[in-house]
Design an enzyme around this catalytic site. Structure first.
Site, PDB file in Angstrom:
ATOM      1  N   GLU A 155     -21.255   8.924   5.399  1.00 49.74           N
ATOM      2  CA  GLU A 155     -21.269  10.126   6.211  1.00 49.74           C
ATOM      3  C   GLU A 155     -20.433   9.904   7.470  1.00 49.74           C
ATOM      4  O   GLU A 155     -20.936   9.374   8.468  1.00 49.74           O
ATOM      5  CB  GLU A 155     -22.702  10.472   6.622  1.00 49.74           C
ATOM      6  CG  GLU A 155     -23.603  10.805   5.453  1.00 49.74           C
ATOM      7  CD  GLU A 155     -24.688  11.781   5.843  1.00 49.74           C
ATOM      8  OE1 GLU A 155     -24.814  12.803   5.174  1.00 49.74           O
ATOM      9  OE2 GLU A 155     -25.392  11.538   6.838  1.00 49.74           O
ATOM     10  N   HIS A 194     -29.583   7.110   9.343  1.00 54.69           N
ATOM     11  CA  HIS A 194     -28.733   8.301   9.538  1.00 54.69           C
ATOM     12  C   HIS A 194     -28.042   8.195  10.902  1.00 54.69           C
ATOM     13  O   HIS A 194     -28.613   7.665  11.848  1.00 54.69           O
ATOM     14  CB  HIS A 194     -29.593   9.561   9.460  1.00 54.69           C
ATOM     15  CG  HIS A 194     -28.767  10.804   9.420  1.00 54.69           C
ATOM     16  ND1 HIS A 194     -28.221  11.361  10.553  1.00 54.69           N
ATOM     17  CD2 HIS A 194     -28.350  11.557   8.375  1.00 54.69           C
ATOM     18  CE1 HIS A 194     -27.517  12.432  10.197  1.00 54.69           C
ATOM     19  NE2 HIS A 194     -27.578  12.567   8.888  1.00 54.69           N
ATOM     20  N   SER A 235     -20.804  18.042   6.166  1.00 48.14           N
ATOM     21  CA  SER A 235     -20.310  19.404   5.913  1.00 48.14           C
ATOM     22  C   SER A 235     -19.943  19.639   4.452  1.00 48.14           C
ATOM     23  O   SER A 235     -18.990  20.351   4.145  1.00 48.14           O
ATOM     24  CB  SER A 235     -19.122  19.733   6.839  1.00 48.14           C
ATOM     25  OG  SER A 235     -19.519  19.641   8.190  1.00 48.14           O
ATOM     26  N   ASN A 256     -30.913  17.225   3.238  1.00 52.76           N
ATOM     27  CA  ASN A 256     -31.478  16.646   4.462  1.00 52.76           C
ATOM     28  C   ASN A 256     -31.736  17.807   5.423  1.00 52.76           C
ATOM     29  O   ASN A 256     -30.810  18.324   6.021  1.00 52.76           O
ATOM     30  CB  ASN A 256     -30.472  15.641   5.063  1.00 52.76           C
ATOM     31  CG  ASN A 256     -30.930  15.115   6.412  1.00 52.76           C
ATOM     32  OD1 ASN A 256     -32.080  15.315   6.813  1.00 52.76           O
ATOM     33  ND2 ASN A 256     -30.027  14.447   7.127  1.00 52.76           N
ATOM     34  N   LYS A 309     -33.190  17.717   8.195  1.00 56.59           N
ATOM     35  CA  LYS A 309     -33.242  17.308   9.607  1.00 56.59           C
ATOM     36  C   LYS A 309     -34.488  17.937  10.246  1.00 56.59           C
ATOM     37  O   LYS A 309     -35.489  18.105   9.549  1.00 56.59           O
ATOM     38  CB  LYS A 309     -31.949  17.687  10.322  1.00 56.59           C
ATOM     39  CG  LYS A 309     -30.724  17.197   9.531  1.00 56.59           C
ATOM     40  CD  LYS A 309     -29.458  17.277  10.270  1.00 56.59           C
ATOM     41  CE  LYS A 309     -28.347  16.749   9.364  1.00 56.59           C
ATOM     42  NZ  LYS A 309     -27.085  16.611  10.047  1.00 56.59           N
ATOM     43  N   GLY A 343     -22.224  18.189  10.436  1.00 56.14           N
ATOM     44  CA  GLY A 343     -22.601  19.406  11.151  1.00 56.14           C
ATOM     45  C   GLY A 343     -21.458  20.054  11.910  1.00 56.14           C
ATOM     46  O   GLY A 343     -21.682  20.950  12.720  1.00 56.14           O
ATOM     47  N   GLU A 384     -27.660  10.223  13.174  1.00 57.80           N
ATOM     48  CA  GLU A 384     -28.416  10.808  14.289  1.00 57.80           C
ATOM     49  C   GLU A 384     -29.500   9.843  14.774  1.00 57.80           C
ATOM     50  O   GLU A 384     -29.844   9.830  15.951  1.00 57.80           O
ATOM     51  CB  GLU A 384     -29.003  12.165  13.861  1.00 57.80           C
ATOM     52  CG  GLU A 384     -27.890  13.214  13.779  1.00 57.80           C
ATOM     53  CD  GLU A 384     -28.073  14.279  12.734  1.00 57.80           C
ATOM     54  OE1 GLU A 384     -29.194  14.490  12.242  1.00 57.80           O
ATOM     55  OE2 GLU A 384     -27.054  14.921  12.380  1.00 57.80           O
TER      56      GLU A 384
HETATM   57  P1  PGA Z   1     -24.213  18.369   7.274  1.00 60.29           P
HETATM   58  O1  PGA Z   1     -25.177  17.096   7.467  1.00 60.29           O
HETATM   59  O2  PGA Z   1     -24.128  18.634   5.797  1.00 60.29           O
HETATM   60  O3  PGA Z   1     -24.902  19.463   8.024  1.00 60.29           O
HETATM   61  O4  PGA Z   1     -22.882  17.999   7.862  1.00 60.29           O
HETATM   62  C1  PGA Z   1     -25.150  16.032   6.568  1.00 60.29           C
HETATM   63  C2  PGA Z   1     -26.109  14.958   7.045  1.00 60.29           C
HETATM   64  O5  PGA Z   1     -26.145  14.705   8.262  1.00 60.29           O
HETATM   65  O6  PGA Z   1     -26.816  14.342   6.246  1.00 60.29           O
END
Ligand code: PGA
Length: 256
Positions: A171, A99, A217, A13, A15, A177, A101
């Site tokens: 998640e 997601h 992460s 992903n 983003k 992140g 976000e």
């Molecule tokens: P990350 O993001 O691996 O940077 O924690 C995962 C995601 O939000 O899909």
């Protein structure tokens, strides 16, 4: 992972990172290194404007292209939105839905996620639907209640023959992140709960067939341990997917 019953999937992903003009170099790096992958499906979810470049860069590879969001509507007067049919026509095969976000910054509710899940399936895309609790919800000890409500609402009125093809990503919001990862045991516990919810909504056969990813992460250092859990069938990788070399190391962990 349990390859006897379900697919292993590693999805990147990006983003809102990288430019359409960066995709070619990434594709070349990934293509070189990901050539030997046999045991898992690979997806890279890129910004909508980068879909055509990604389709070109990954042509003749096992790497499919995914989008990161879609409109809940099929077409019409929705300025700025992109429909499932448009994403599919541009070459996307997958789409991330709900997601955290999107939920946090764009007001997406469990009901919106359900509408988008229907739209993605109706439009011929494979959805990767995200669920996860926040740090505050975790501290309150209500993680499983939150996850159950998210999964039940997301799958509302999704027929069984379609449900089995939906990919679910667990998640935890506090792990995205942040460099914090759920322990393999914590992630397994929730992923197993998600499968139990699917069993209660449908049946044991469908629950057994559904691919459940962990995200938050995930990186080359922790991927193998997470993927060794029986109910974790792959990963949704944010930060570590931006570097083709790191992403390949995660893929290798899944390709054992
Ligand atoms: P990350 O993001 O691996 O940077 O924690 C995962 C995601 O939000 O899909």
């Amino acid at each position: 992972m349990n390859r006897k019953y379900r697919k292993t999937v590693i999805a990147g992903n990006w983003k809102m990172n990288l430019l359409p003009s960066d995709v070619k170099a990434y594709g070349e790096a990934l293509r070189q290194r990901a050539g030997k992958v046999k045991f898992c499906d690979l997806v890279v979810c890129v910004p909508a404007v980068s879909i055509p470049a990604a389709v070109k860069a990954f042509r003749d590879t096992r790497i499919a292209v995914g989008a990161q969001d879609l409109s809940e509507h099929a077409s019409g007067a929705y300025t700025g939105e992109v429909s499932a049919a448009q994403l599919k026509d541009a070459g996307a095969k997958y789409v991330i839905v709900g997601h955290s976000e999107r939920r946090t910054y764009h007001g997406e509710t469990n009901e919106t996620v359900n509408a988008k899940l229907h739209a993605s399936i109706d439009g011929g895309l494979t959805p990767i639907v995200c669920v996860g609790e926040t740090q505050a919800q975790r501290d309150m000890g209500i993680s499983k209640d939150i996850i159950r409500a998210q999964v039940k609402t997301a799958f509302y009125k999704i027929p069984a023959d379609r449900a089995r093809k939906i990919i679910i990503a667990y998640e935890p919001v506090w792990a995205i992140g942040t460099g914090l990862t759920a322990t393999p045991a914590e992630a397994q516990e929730i992923c197993s709960e998600i499968r139990a919810v699917i069993r209660s909504l449908y049946d044991a056969r469908i629950a057994r067939a559904v691919t459940i990813l962990y995200g938050g992460s995930m990186n080359p250092a922790n991927a193998a341990e997470l993927l060794a859990q029986p109910d974790i069938d792959g990963g949704l990788i944010g930060g570590a997917s931006l570097d083709a070399g790191k992403f390949v190391q995660v893929i290798n962990a899944a390709n054992q």
